[in-house]
Design a protein around this motif. Structure first.
Motif, mmCIF file in Angstrom:
data_model
loop_
_atom_site.group_PDB
_atom_site.id
_atom_site.type_symbol
_atom_site.label_atom_id
_atom_site.label_comp_id
_atom_site.label_asym_id
_atom_site.label_seq_id
_atom_site.Cartn_x
_atom_site.Cartn_y
_atom_site.Cartn_z
ATOM 1 N N LEU A 175 42.377 -9.840 133.544
ATOM 2 C CA LEU A 175 43.290 -10.579 132.670
ATOM 3 C C LEU A 175 42.623 -10.820 131.329
ATOM 4 C CD1 LEU A 175 45.906 -12.240 132.178
ATOM 5 C CD2 LEU A 175 44.693 -14.211 133.146
ATOM 6 N N ILE A 176 43.365 -10.533 130.260
ATOM 7 C CA ILE A 176 42.921 -10.833 128.899
ATOM 8 C C ILE A 176 43.836 -11.907 128.335
ATOM 9 C CG2 ILE A 176 42.557 -9.942 126.563
ATOM 10 C CD1 ILE A 176 42.333 -7.128 127.813
ATOM 11 N N LEU A 177 43.251 -12.973 127.826
ATOM 12 C CA LEU A 177 43.997 -13.980 127.064
ATOM 13 C C LEU A 177 43.543 -13.891 125.616
ATOM 14 C CD1 LEU A 177 44.040 -17.123 129.411
ATOM 15 C CD2 LEU A 177 45.848 -15.434 129.048
ATOM 16 N N ALA A 178 44.513 -13.793 124.697
ATOM 17 C CA ALA A 178 44.195 -13.639 123.273
ATOM 18 C C ALA A 178 44.924 -14.705 122.467
ATOM 19 C CB ALA A 178 44.611 -12.244 122.788
ATOM 20 N N ASP A 179 44.242 -15.233 121.475
ATOM 21 C CA ASP A 179 44.800 -16.299 120.646
ATOM 22 C C ASP A 179 44.603 -15.940 119.170
ATOM 23 O OD1 ASP A 179 45.777 -19.279 120.971
ATOM 24 O OD2 ASP A 179 44.372 -19.287 119.284
ATOM 25 N N THR A 232 41.618 -2.619 137.327
ATOM 26 C CA THR A 232 40.777 -2.436 136.137
ATOM 27 C C THR A 232 39.537 -3.309 136.271
ATOM 28 O OG1 THR A 232 42.752 -2.073 134.774
ATOM 29 C CG2 THR A 232 40.707 -2.588 133.619
ATOM 30 N N ASP A 233 38.355 -2.708 136.154
ATOM 31 C CA ASP A 233 37.133 -3.497 136.255
ATOM 32 C C ASP A 233 36.818 -4.165 134.920
ATOM 33 O OD1 ASP A 233 36.066 -1.495 134.633
ATOM 34 O OD2 ASP A 233 34.915 -0.560 136.234
ATOM 35 N N LEU A 234 35.756 -4.951 134.902
ATOM 36 C CA LEU A 234 35.451 -5.740 133.713
ATOM 37 C C LEU A 234 35.156 -4.864 132.504
ATOM 38 C CD1 LEU A 234 35.037 -8.603 132.567
ATOM 39 C CD2 LEU A 234 32.620 -8.369 133.151
ATOM 40 N N SER A 235 34.392 -3.787 132.688
ATOM 41 C CA SER A 235 34.056 -2.947 131.534
ATOM 42 C C SER A 235 35.307 -2.316 130.940
ATOM 43 C CB SER A 235 33.051 -1.859 131.942
ATOM 44 O OG SER A 235 33.608 -1.002 132.923
ATOM 45 N N GLY A 236 36.253 -1.907 131.799
ATOM 46 C CA GLY A 236 37.503 -1.343 131.293
ATOM 47 C C GLY A 236 38.331 -2.370 130.559
ATOM 48 N N ALA A 237 38.375 -3.596 131.076
ATOM 49 C CA ALA A 237 39.144 -4.662 130.434
ATOM 50 C C ALA A 237 38.531 -5.059 129.092
ATOM 51 C CB ALA A 237 39.235 -5.870 131.366
ATOM 52 N N VAL A 238 37.193 -5.126 129.047
ATOM 53 C CA VAL A 238 36.523 -5.469 127.787
ATOM 54 C C VAL A 238 36.771 -4.381 126.740
ATOM 55 C CG1 VAL A 238 34.261 -5.748 126.695
ATOM 56 C CG2 VAL A 238 34.778 -6.945 128.826
ATOM 57 N N GLU A 239 36.787 -3.129 127.176
ATOM 58 C CA GLU A 239 37.081 -2.039 126.238
ATOM 59 C C GLU A 239 38.478 -2.192 125.647
ATOM 60 O OE1 GLU A 239 37.782 2.808 126.330
ATOM 61 O OE2 GLU A 239 36.569 1.875 127.886
ATOM 62 N N ILE A 240 39.443 -2.536 126.488
ATOM 63 C CA ILE A 240 40.816 -2.735 125.997
ATOM 64 C C ILE A 240 40.866 -3.937 125.064
ATOM 65 C CG2 ILE A 240 43.149 -3.396 126.715
ATOM 66 C CD1 ILE A 240 42.665 -1.680 129.248
ATOM 67 N N ALA A 241 40.198 -5.031 125.423
ATOM 68 C CA ALA A 241 40.185 -6.216 124.568
ATOM 69 C C ALA A 241 39.561 -5.912 123.210
ATOM 70 C CB ALA A 241 39.416 -7.342 125.270
ATOM 71 N N THR A 242 38.509 -5.113 123.207
ATOM 72 C CA THR A 242 37.861 -4.732 121.946
ATOM 73 C C THR A 242 38.799 -3.906 121.075
ATOM 74 O OG1 THR A 242 35.696 -4.753 123.060
ATOM 75 C CG2 THR A 242 35.841 -3.599 120.950
ATOM 76 N N VAL A 270 38.228 -12.556 128.578
ATOM 77 C CA VAL A 270 38.472 -11.537 129.601
ATOM 78 C C VAL A 270 37.844 -11.982 130.910
ATOM 79 C CG1 VAL A 270 38.260 -9.107 130.204
ATOM 80 C CG2 VAL A 270 38.308 -9.787 127.788
ATOM 81 N N ALA A 271 38.604 -11.864 131.995
ATOM 82 C CA ALA A 271 38.071 -12.169 133.318
ATOM 83 C C ALA A 271 38.544 -11.111 134.310
ATOM 84 C CB ALA A 271 38.505 -13.556 133.787
ATOM 85 N N THR A 272 37.692 -10.812 135.274
ATOM 86 C CA THR A 272 38.001 -9.827 136.314
ATOM 87 C C THR A 272 37.658 -10.411 137.674
ATOM 88 O OG1 THR A 272 37.537 -7.976 134.826
ATOM 89 C CG2 THR A 272 37.516 -7.504 137.184
ATOM 90 N N LEU A 273 38.528 -10.161 138.645
ATOM 91 C CA LEU A 273 38.309 -10.661 139.992
ATOM 92 C C LEU A 273 38.965 -9.717 140.995
ATOM 93 C CD1 LEU A 273 37.456 -12.928 141.985
ATOM 94 C CD2 LEU A 273 39.634 -14.046 141.482
ATOM 95 N N THR A 274 38.263 -9.423 142.061
ATOM 96 C CA THR A 274 38.882 -8.754 143.198
ATOM 97 C C THR A 274 39.421 -9.843 144.103
ATOM 98 O OG1 THR A 274 37.376 -6.869 143.068
ATOM 99 C CG2 THR A 274 38.545 -7.193 145.142
ATOM 100 N N MET A 308 34.164 -12.395 138.079
ATOM 101 C CA MET A 308 34.021 -13.381 139.142
ATOM 102 C C MET A 308 33.801 -12.668 140.465
ATOM 103 S SD MET A 308 37.216 -15.811 138.135
ATOM 104 C CE MET A 308 36.959 -16.876 139.545
ATOM 105 N N ALA A 309 32.770 -13.022 141.160
ATOM 106 C CA ALA A 309 32.526 -12.458 142.489
ATOM 107 C C ALA A 309 33.387 -13.211 143.488
ATOM 108 C CB ALA A 309 31.054 -12.581 142.862
ATOM 109 N N PRO A 310 34.117 -12.489 144.363
ATOM 110 C CA PRO A 310 34.922 -13.186 145.361
ATOM 111 C C PRO A 310 34.038 -13.986 146.297
ATOM 112 C CG PRO A 310 34.828 -10.833 145.841
ATOM 113 C CD PRO A 310 34.184 -11.028 144.511
#
Length: 311
Positions: A175-179, A232-242, A270-274, A308-310
């Motif tokens: 999940l990406i939150l943008a302001d 989507t893992d964290l690295s993929g989400a951070v790439e999209i956020a960037t 950006v946060a990622t969780l399984t 976040m680790a489950p």
């Protein structure tokens, strides 16, 4: 990213279900010029195709070996992902009780065999029109009126559904939150009409960043946006956020009242969780919101992230 009109560039999808291949071929020939026709010869196969293809209409035989049409209808109507797909039963049975049962199960119509091609085409056309009108109304109800992206209600629906899928498949959900940085100052300096135009431009830039049909960009509230990224893992989400951050800067919208830059910028968390059974999707929202707070506290105009680790 999802489009916001039913079938803007594609043909309607029709699923034909009958355990007699000759009947399937007849209906395929009847509709193949106007529809993308999918075929199933068993109840189990029909449910699998429905979940994968999300057809706009189903022509369903009642009497089949194994799982019959009535049970297929029950299962489809019990699944939130398929419950709104209209079903027309096709059967050689003529009893009024059979028709009544089909309608009680949720079918929209009942056609007797042997089929009359003119009648079948007319009824399919009628129910498809009603379905597409319903889809359009639902789409409008889930769209943010100002920006044209999804609204908060759509976000809530999608993140809940994506959480369940990722829990079942044990895949990461990001999940990406943008302001928009210093947006109140922007409104005060340039006026609310300019502020509305700014939000529309930012929303479009964010929407153009995601490419998969199941990714969602939504207006989360005010000048805040959200992006749900299943599998989507964290690295993929951070790439999209960037890319989102760069896309908004590239709009080059003047913002002389900002402490970040001379143009409009955004802060992103950006946060990622399984998902796990002992957590709810709100944990992911809280984690992304915490990262957004970190981005703002660190000076805005940047991306902060956490995996976040489950438990």
């Amino acid at each position: 990213m999802e489009t916001w009109l039913p079938h803007p560039h594609s043909r309607p999808k029709l699923l034909v279900v009958d355990d007699q291949p000759i009947n399937v071929r007849v209906l395929h020939e009847l509709f193949r010029e106007d529809f993308d026709v999918f075929m199933a010869t068993s109840g189990e196969q029909a449910i699998t195709v429905c979940q994968a293809q999300q057809p706009d209409l189903i022509l369903l035989d009642v009497v089949m070996e194994g799982m019959d049409g009535h049970e297929v209808c029950r299962r489809l109507k019990a699944d939130p992902a398929t419950q709104d797909i209209p079903i027309i039963f096709i059967t050689a049975q003529q009893q009024e009780s059979e028709e009544l049962l089909g309608l009680e199960l949720g079918a929209v119509d009942f056609i007797s065999k042997p089929i009359n091609p003119v009648i079948v085409k007319a009824r399919v056309r009628t129910h498809l029109t009603l379905k597409l009108q319903s889809d359009l109304l639902r789409t409008m109800a889930l769209m943010d009126g100002l920006t044209g992206v999804a609204n908060r209600r759509k976000f809530d629906e999608d993140i809940s559904a994506d959480w369940r899928v990722c829990l079942r498949e044990q895949k990461p959900l990001s999940l990406i939150l943008a302001d928009v940085d210093f947006f109140k100052r922007y409104n005060d300096r340039y006026g609310h009409q300019a502020g509305d135009g700014c939000l529309r431009a930012v929303a479009q830039a964010l929407a153009e960043t995601v490419r998969r049909p199941y990714d969602l960009v939504a207006r989360y509230g005010g000048e805040e946006f959200a992006c749900v990224l299943p599998n989507t893992d964290l690295s993929g989400a951070v790439e999209i956020a960037t890319r989102m951050q760069a896309g908004v800067r590239a709009l080059d919208i003047e913002h002389s009242a900002s402490d970040v830059d001379r143009v409009v910028t955004i802060s992103l968390g950006v946060a990622t969780l399984t998902p796990s059974a002992d957590l709810e999707f709100q944990a992911l929202i809280e984690a992304a919101d915490k990262q957004l707070y970190e981005a703002k506290s660190a000076g805005r105009g940047r991306v902060c992230s956490s995996s976040m680790a489950p438990s």
